[in-house]
Design a protein around this motif. Structure first.
Motif, PDB file in Angstrom:
ATOM      1  N   VAL A 196      55.740  46.193  37.142  1.00 30.84           N
ATOM      2  CA  VAL A 196      54.887  46.609  36.030  1.00 30.84           C
ATOM      3  C   VAL A 196      53.957  45.459  35.692  1.00 30.84           C
ATOM      4  O   VAL A 196      54.374  44.297  35.675  1.00 30.84           O
ATOM      5  N   VAL A 197      52.700  45.761  35.444  1.00 36.03           N
ATOM      6  CA  VAL A 197      51.720  44.760  35.035  1.00 36.03           C
ATOM      7  C   VAL A 197      51.007  45.292  33.796  1.00 36.03           C
ATOM      8  O   VAL A 197      50.590  46.447  33.757  1.00 36.03           O
ATOM      9  N   LEU A 198      50.859  44.451  32.765  1.00 41.27           N
ATOM     10  CA  LEU A 198      50.128  44.812  31.549  1.00 41.27           C
ATOM     11  C   LEU A 198      48.833  44.029  31.493  1.00 41.27           C
ATOM     12  O   LEU A 198      48.842  42.795  31.603  1.00 41.27           O
ATOM     13  N   VAL A 199      47.727  44.747  31.316  1.00 45.17           N
ATOM     14  CA  VAL A 199      46.406  44.117  31.243  1.00 45.17           C
ATOM     15  C   VAL A 199      45.712  44.626  29.993  1.00 45.17           C
ATOM     16  O   VAL A 199      45.685  45.829  29.733  1.00 45.17           O
ATOM     17  N   GLN A 200      45.153  43.715  29.214  1.00 41.71           N
ATOM     18  CA  GLN A 200      44.422  44.073  27.997  1.00 41.71           C
ATOM     19  C   GLN A 200      42.929  44.059  28.291  1.00 41.71           C
ATOM     20  O   GLN A 200      42.408  43.128  28.904  1.00 41.71           O
ATOM     21  N   TRP A 201      42.253  45.106  27.836  1.00 45.28           N
ATOM     22  CA  TRP A 201      40.800  45.225  27.987  1.00 45.28           C
ATOM     23  C   TRP A 201      40.177  45.352  26.610  1.00 45.28           C
ATOM     24  O   TRP A 201      40.803  45.859  25.681  1.00 45.28           O
ATOM     25  N   ASP A 202      38.921  44.942  26.479  1.00 44.20           N
ATOM     26  CA  ASP A 202      38.211  45.092  25.204  1.00 44.20           C
ATOM     27  C   ASP A 202      37.904  46.553  24.900  1.00 44.20           C
ATOM     28  O   ASP A 202      37.789  46.938  23.746  1.00 44.20           O
ATOM     29  N   SER A 203      37.767  47.363  25.953  1.00 43.44           N
ATOM     30  CA  SER A 203      37.468  48.784  25.749  1.00 43.44           C
ATOM     31  C   SER A 203      37.879  49.580  26.980  1.00 43.44           C
ATOM     32  O   SER A 203      38.028  49.025  28.080  1.00 43.44           O
ATOM     33  N   LEU A 204      38.038  50.875  26.794  1.00 42.36           N
ATOM     34  CA  LEU A 204      38.334  51.756  27.914  1.00 42.36           C
ATOM     35  C   LEU A 204      37.165  51.757  28.895  1.00 42.36           C
ATOM     36  O   LEU A 204      37.358  51.805  30.110  1.00 42.36           O
ATOM     37  N   ASP A 205      35.957  51.649  28.379  1.00 37.57           N
ATOM     38  CA  ASP A 205      34.772  51.605  29.235  1.00 37.57           C
ATOM     39  C   ASP A 205      34.822  50.402  30.178  1.00 37.57           C
ATOM     40  O   ASP A 205      34.540  50.533  31.366  1.00 37.57           O
ATOM     41  N   GLN A 206      35.219  49.232  29.664  1.00 34.92           N
ATOM     42  CA  GLN A 206      35.347  48.051  30.528  1.00 34.92           C
ATOM     43  C   GLN A 206      36.408  48.264  31.592  1.00 34.92           C
ATOM     44  O   GLN A 206      36.223  47.890  32.749  1.00 34.92           O
ATOM     45  N   MET A 207      37.536  48.856  31.197  1.00 37.88           N
ATOM     46  CA  MET A 207      38.601  49.102  32.166  1.00 37.88           C
ATOM     47  C   MET A 207      38.121  50.038  33.267  1.00 37.88           C
ATOM     48  O   MET A 207      38.389  49.822  34.441  1.00 37.88           O
ATOM     49  N   MET A 208      37.378  51.077  32.910  1.00 34.75           N
ATOM     50  CA  MET A 208      36.886  52.022  33.902  1.00 34.75           C
ATOM     51  C   MET A 208      35.851  51.374  34.827  1.00 34.75           C
ATOM     52  O   MET A 208      35.817  51.666  36.024  1.00 34.75           O
ATOM     53  N   LYS A 209      35.027  50.481  34.296  1.00 36.28           N
ATOM     54  CA  LYS A 209      34.069  49.757  35.153  1.00 36.28           C
ATOM     55  C   LYS A 209      34.819  48.921  36.177  1.00 36.28           C
ATOM     56  O   LYS A 209      34.446  48.861  37.348  1.00 36.28           O
ATOM     57  N   TRP A 210      35.883  48.245  35.737  1.00 42.97           N
ATOM     58  CA  TRP A 210      36.714  47.466  36.661  1.00 42.97           C
ATOM     59  C   TRP A 210      37.345  48.388  37.694  1.00 42.97           C
ATOM     60  O   TRP A 210      37.329  48.106  38.887  1.00 42.97           O
ATOM     61  N   ARG A 211      37.912  49.508  37.241  1.00 45.32           N
ATOM     62  CA  ARG A 211      38.621  50.437  38.133  1.00 45.32           C
ATOM     63  C   ARG A 211      37.722  50.962  39.232  1.00 45.32           C
ATOM     64  O   ARG A 211      38.153  51.204  40.356  1.00 45.32           O
ATOM     65  N   HIS A 212      36.448  51.146  38.947  1.00 45.51           N
ATOM     66  CA  HIS A 212      35.515  51.706  39.927  1.00 45.51           C
ATOM     67  C   HIS A 212      34.605  50.646  40.542  1.00 45.51           C
ATOM     68  O   HIS A 212      33.652  50.996  41.232  1.00 45.51           O
ATOM     69  N   TYR A 258      37.506  46.048  43.195  1.00 44.64           N
ATOM     70  CA  TYR A 258      38.789  46.727  43.031  1.00 44.64           C
ATOM     71  C   TYR A 258      38.974  47.794  44.101  1.00 44.64           C
ATOM     72  O   TYR A 258      40.072  47.963  44.632  1.00 44.64           O
ATOM     73  N   THR A 259      37.925  48.520  44.427  1.00 41.40           N
ATOM     74  CA  THR A 259      38.013  49.564  45.433  1.00 41.40           C
ATOM     75  C   THR A 259      38.485  48.984  46.768  1.00 41.40           C
ATOM     76  O   THR A 259      39.357  49.547  47.433  1.00 41.40           O
ATOM     77  N   THR A 260      37.953  47.820  47.145  1.00 39.05           N
ATOM     78  CA  THR A 260      38.364  47.154  48.379  1.00 39.05           C
ATOM     79  C   THR A 260      39.816  46.704  48.298  1.00 39.05           C
ATOM     80  O   THR A 260      40.608  46.938  49.214  1.00 39.05           O
ATOM     81  N   ALA A 261      40.189  46.069  47.189  1.00 34.17           N
ATOM     82  CA  ALA A 261      41.567  45.594  47.019  1.00 34.17           C
ATOM     83  C   ALA A 261      42.545  46.758  46.986  1.00 34.17           C
ATOM     84  O   ALA A 261      43.643  46.685  47.557  1.00 34.17           O
ATOM     85  N   ARG A 262      42.183  47.834  46.354  1.00 37.65           N
ATOM     86  CA  ARG A 262      43.056  49.009  46.248  1.00 37.65           C
ATOM     87  C   ARG A 262      43.320  49.619  47.617  1.00 37.65           C
ATOM     88  O   ARG A 262      44.443  50.023  47.924  1.00 37.65           O
ATOM     89  N   ALA A 263      42.287  49.686  48.461  1.00 37.70           N
ATOM     90  CA  ALA A 263      42.457  50.241  49.804  1.00 37.70           C
ATOM     91  C   ALA A 263      43.484  49.430  50.592  1.00 37.70           C
ATOM     92  O   ALA A 263      44.310  50.000  51.317  1.00 37.70           O
ATOM     93  N   ILE A 264      43.469  48.130  50.437  1.00 40.85           N
ATOM     94  CA  ILE A 264      44.460  47.279  51.099  1.00 40.85           C
ATOM     95  C   ILE A 264      45.832  47.512  50.477  1.00 40.85           C
ATOM     96  O   ILE A 264      46.829  47.692  51.176  1.00 40.85           O
ATOM     97  N   GLY A 265      45.908  47.518  49.154  1.00 47.71           N
ATOM     98  CA  GLY A 265      47.175  47.697  48.460  1.00 47.71           C
ATOM     99  C   GLY A 265      47.851  49.017  48.769  1.00 47.71           C
ATOM    100  O   GLY A 265      49.080  49.096  48.841  1.00 47.71           O
ATOM    101  N   GLU A 266      47.084  50.074  48.977  1.00 46.60           N
ATOM    102  CA  GLU A 266      47.661  51.392  49.253  1.00 46.60           C
ATOM    103  C   GLU A 266      48.374  51.449  50.598  1.00 46.60           C
ATOM    104  O   GLU A 266      49.161  52.348  50.841  1.00 46.60           O
ATOM    105  N   LYS A 267      48.128  50.463  51.458  1.00 47.38           N
ATOM    106  CA  LYS A 267      48.861  50.387  52.723  1.00 47.38           C
ATOM    107  C   LYS A 267      50.309  49.978  52.482  1.00 47.38           C
ATOM    108  O   LYS A 267      51.173  50.207  53.317  1.00 47.38           O
TER     109      LYS A 267
END
Length: 70
Positions: A27-43, A47-56
């Motif tokens: 489990v990892v907890l990350v605090q963001w200033d806003s949901l909008d910032q979190m969604m920008k990071w998520r997309h 992150y997209t590159t790192a996620r593709a590696i992590g999903e392996k």
């Protein structure tokens, strides 16, 4: 993660169950200033590159909850 869009890590790793079943895996907890910032990071391309590696190697579940004033 882009310097313009950055969360603050609050904790991560193993967990202890107090009541009920704990989430599976890490489990990892990350605090963001806003949901909008979190969604920008998520997309973000980074992150997209790192996620593709992590999903392996694992699976991911991401949740967002409202914070409370400190």
């Amino acid at each position: 993660m882009s310097r313009a869009v950055r969360g603050r890590y609050l904790g991560g790793g193993s967990r202890s169950s107090i009541d009920g079943d704990p989430p599976k895996g890490r489990v990892v907890l990350v605090q963001w200033d806003s949901l909008d910032q979190m969604m920008k990071w998520r997309h973000s391309p980074e992150y997209t590159t790192a996620r593709a590696i992590g999903e392996k190697y694992g699976s991911f579940r991401i949740f967002a909850v409202d914070g409370v004033p400190q």
